[in-house]
Design a protein around this motif. Sequence first.
Motif, PDB file in Angstrom:
ATOM      1  N   VAL A  59       0.830  -1.203   0.000  1.00  0.00           N
ATOM      2  CA  VAL A  59       0.000   0.000   0.000  1.00  0.00           C
ATOM      3  C   VAL A  59       0.867   1.257   0.000  1.00  0.00           C
ATOM      4  CG1 VAL A  59      -1.610   1.349   1.425  1.00  0.00           C
ATOM      5  CG2 VAL A  59      -1.990  -1.111   1.067  1.00  0.00           C
ATOM      6  N   GLY A  60       0.595   2.177  -0.923  1.00  0.00           N
ATOM      7  CA  GLY A  60       1.410   3.381  -0.997  1.00  0.00           C
ATOM      8  C   GLY A  60       0.737   4.559  -1.675  1.00  0.00           C
ATOM      9  N   GLY A  61      -0.540   4.413  -2.046  1.00  0.00           N
ATOM     10  CA  GLY A  61      -1.260   5.555  -2.609  1.00  0.00           C
ATOM     11  C   GLY A  61      -1.181   5.640  -4.131  1.00  0.00           C
ATOM     12  N   TRP A  62      -1.936   6.615  -4.668  1.00  0.00           N
ATOM     13  CA  TRP A  62      -2.151   6.656  -6.114  1.00  0.00           C
ATOM     14  C   TRP A  62      -0.909   7.049  -6.909  1.00  0.00           C
ATOM     15  CZ3 TRP A  62      -1.815  11.101  -9.150  1.00  0.00           C
ATOM     16  CH2 TRP A  62      -1.754  12.318  -8.472  1.00  0.00           C
ATOM     17  N   ARG A  63      -0.045   7.915  -6.334  1.00  0.00           N
ATOM     18  CA  ARG A  63       1.140   8.317  -7.102  1.00  0.00           C
ATOM     19  C   ARG A  63       2.070   7.124  -7.302  1.00  0.00           C
ATOM     20  NH1 ARG A  63       0.019  12.428  -3.660  1.00  0.00           N
ATOM     21  NH2 ARG A  63      -0.324  14.491  -4.552  1.00  0.00           N
ATOM     22  N   LEU A  64       2.274   6.376  -6.232  1.00  0.00           N
ATOM     23  CA  LEU A  64       3.109   5.173  -6.335  1.00  0.00           C
ATOM     24  C   LEU A  64       2.459   4.174  -7.298  1.00  0.00           C
ATOM     25  CD1 LEU A  64       5.472   3.383  -5.430  1.00  0.00           C
ATOM     26  CD2 LEU A  64       4.064   2.631  -3.501  1.00  0.00           C
ATOM     27  N   ALA A  65       1.149   4.031  -7.183  1.00  0.00           N
ATOM     28  CA  ALA A  65       0.433   3.081  -8.039  1.00  0.00           C
ATOM     29  C   ALA A  65       0.644   3.425  -9.512  1.00  0.00           C
ATOM     30  CB  ALA A  65      -1.058   3.084  -7.693  1.00  0.00           C
ATOM     31  N   GLU A  66       0.520   4.712  -9.838  1.00  0.00           N
ATOM     32  CA  GLU A  66       0.675   5.099 -11.240  1.00  0.00           C
ATOM     33  C   GLU A  66       2.099   4.842 -11.724  1.00  0.00           C
ATOM     34  OE1 GLU A  66      -0.228   9.240 -12.771  1.00  0.00           O
ATOM     35  OE2 GLU A  66       1.475   8.550 -13.964  1.00  0.00           O
ATOM     36  N   LEU A  67       3.085   5.179 -10.890  1.00  0.00           N
ATOM     37  CA  LEU A  67       4.477   4.945 -11.284  1.00  0.00           C
ATOM     38  C   LEU A  67       4.734   3.458 -11.506  1.00  0.00           C
ATOM     39  CD1 LEU A  67       6.130   7.516  -8.883  1.00  0.00           C
ATOM     40  CD2 LEU A  67       6.343   7.517 -11.386  1.00  0.00           C
ATOM     41  N   GLU A  68       4.226   2.646 -10.600  1.00  0.00           N
ATOM     42  CA  GLU A  68       4.418   1.198 -10.757  1.00  0.00           C
ATOM     43  C   GLU A  68       3.729   0.688 -12.023  1.00  0.00           C
ATOM     44  OE1 GLU A  68       5.082  -0.192  -6.119  1.00  0.00           O
ATOM     45  OE2 GLU A  68       3.345  -0.956  -7.220  1.00  0.00           O
ATOM     46  N   GLY A  69       2.564   1.255 -12.325  1.00  0.00           N
ATOM     47  CA  GLY A  69       1.863   0.871 -13.546  1.00  0.00           C
ATOM     48  C   GLY A  69       2.677   1.206 -14.784  1.00  0.00           C
ATOM     49  N   ARG A  70       3.258   2.414 -14.792  1.00  0.00           N
ATOM     50  CA  ARG A  70       4.072   2.821 -15.952  1.00  0.00           C
ATOM     51  C   ARG A  70       5.305   1.937 -16.089  1.00  0.00           C
ATOM     52  NH1 ARG A  70       4.887   9.143 -15.291  1.00  0.00           N
ATOM     53  NH2 ARG A  70       6.021   8.866 -17.246  1.00  0.00           N
ATOM     54  N   ILE A  71       5.930   1.618 -14.958  1.00  0.00           N
ATOM     55  CA  ILE A  71       7.120   0.763 -15.006  1.00  0.00           C
ATOM     56  C   ILE A  71       6.740  -0.629 -15.498  1.00  0.00           C
ATOM     57  CG2 ILE A  71       8.829  -0.403 -13.543  1.00  0.00           C
ATOM     58  CD1 ILE A  71       8.863   2.287 -11.888  1.00  0.00           C
ATOM     59  N   ALA A  72       5.634  -1.148 -14.983  1.00  0.00           N
ATOM     60  CA  ALA A  72       5.173  -2.461 -15.439  1.00  0.00           C
ATOM     61  C   ALA A  72       4.896  -2.422 -16.940  1.00  0.00           C
ATOM     62  CB  ALA A  72       3.909  -2.867 -14.676  1.00  0.00           C
ATOM     63  N   GLY A  73       4.237  -1.348 -17.396  1.00  0.00           N
ATOM     64  CA  GLY A  73       3.916  -1.229 -18.821  1.00  0.00           C
ATOM     65  C   GLY A  73       5.178  -1.270 -19.677  1.00  0.00           C
TER      66      GLY A  73
END
Lengths: 83, 496
Positions: B316-330
């Motif tokens: 758990v780390g909030g939406w900013r972390l979530a978006e960054l992780e999504g971009r890295i995964a992408g």
Amino acid sequence: MTVRPFSITVDGRSVPVVPGQTIGAALHAAGIRSWRATRFGGRPRGLFCGIGVCFDCLISVNGRAPERACLAEAAPGDEVTTS
Amino acid sequence: MTYGSAGGRAGDRGTYDLVVVGGGPAGVAGALTAALAGLRVALLDSSARLGGQYFRHTVVPGRAPGLDRFLRQARALSDRAEVLSRHQVWSVAREPDGDLLVHAGSPDGRSVAVRGRRLLIATGAYDRPLPFPGWDLPGVLTAGGAQALLKGNGVVAGRRIVVSGTGPFLLPVATGLAAAGAKVLGVFEAGGALGLARHPLLALGKAAEAAGYALSLARHRVPYLTRHAVVAAHGEREVEAVTVARLDPRWNVLDTRIVECDTVATGYGFVPQIDLGVQLGCGTRRDVDGSPVLEADSAQRTTVPGVWAAGEPTGVGGWRLAELEGRIAGRSIVAHTRRRPPGAAGVELMAGEVAGALSRRRDRWRAFGAALQQAYPVRAGWQGWLRDDTLVCRCEEVPLARVREAQELGATDARSIKLLARPGMGWCQGRICGYAVACLAGEPQQPPRRPIAQPITLGALSEAAGPGDDLATSRAGDPGEPATSRADKPDDPLAH
């Protein structure tokens, strides 16, 4: 998409809906905060988690049961029955 | 023709390069990154609109930090990928040929299956409630539930509201409710004795955010009391009052008072949703707060080949972390498609390679998330708030006394308690009571074992077992955009 407010019927009673609202939200806004009794204790239940996780808010929509009221988006003409 | 759908085998047309489960900031950023690079992407989400819990919005969007940016991403994604909203994913299975088959319930109650070569799990998290006497009375909502009513539906949960629990999430919930016209009678934060003037957000360099909450609570005359919690709710058919306790550092009750109210919003942190990863055999680890989360490497790869995870399921780390992780995964997924077969343009990207700036920002936000979790631990004293007849499991109506009986009969862990006393055996499958039962058993929460992540009808299950209902085969449209490089153009919805 419907943009005008409309109504659904809940156990025959008319409940106003702002387009986009879930059935659970419309019920809550109308002051109806419990619509189900538990199997064993007969305890009243309504929304709890509000996001589809807890299953406390189960309800019948147009004869389909059970639906989670917190996820089911209200549509014009919906007939909702509670247990 | 789309990169990644090469091969020309019969039946391949219906296989997506990537299937994403979850339409919050992590899933949308991951899906869009992949789609902009030319991959054929399908994204499934249970809601009617993309956004997840943080970017939950009504037909007329409100204002939230990052919302405009998210909506641009969501629009760009809808143009370039198959977005299946109101689809409840209940299982993912590995096919003999290595593809992943994602099973979901569609809005009309039918079962659909989406086939993909790769999977991104971005399923978010939900509130972690703690039981207390009367917590099943209507009018007691999770903090996230009150927030969902407000942000997603424009409905204020009640008139006289008490906010209780632990963690920074209580602050936006309380200020949001107060700004919408509710009388918020208090924010009762069970943790920390420091008060809002020395809130952990300040220590973590988020002075503006902390000051904003402090100002908003002061303007609406909302008291913020640390080492306080709602330890009981009272009422006949609905909440009419609560007992608020002053707590010692271990959360034992020091003294109490009654507060009349009609609504309680309560939450003690979040539970990451990791069922799909566990179904596929992904390795898990314990997060800072003990929650089981999916193990992910620096490129957001899980331990299972072809499966990535981003956002709260990895911690758990909030939406900013979530978006960054999504971009890295992408990016990692794009690199993965180009590695096999080798990149035609001679550009060889390794799937593990991550842009330095992105990964540094991800690491900073991850450290921030971990620090917040550390600042708001759940203390064992809450177990003393329960009485023998307090329901621990709401679905199966299991009171504390039955859990204790099971323990006296020899149940030494949560699983045997479950088998003897049946907490966690009902509709929610332990999502709500799992943490509490683990604590009562004196062990950390175990990864969920749910072969079916969402309840489905037997009819849908039998449909899913049959052949001819492969959504990707029946509905896959045109192959989408050709592969393009996603330079950081000004109109790039992923650029800051």
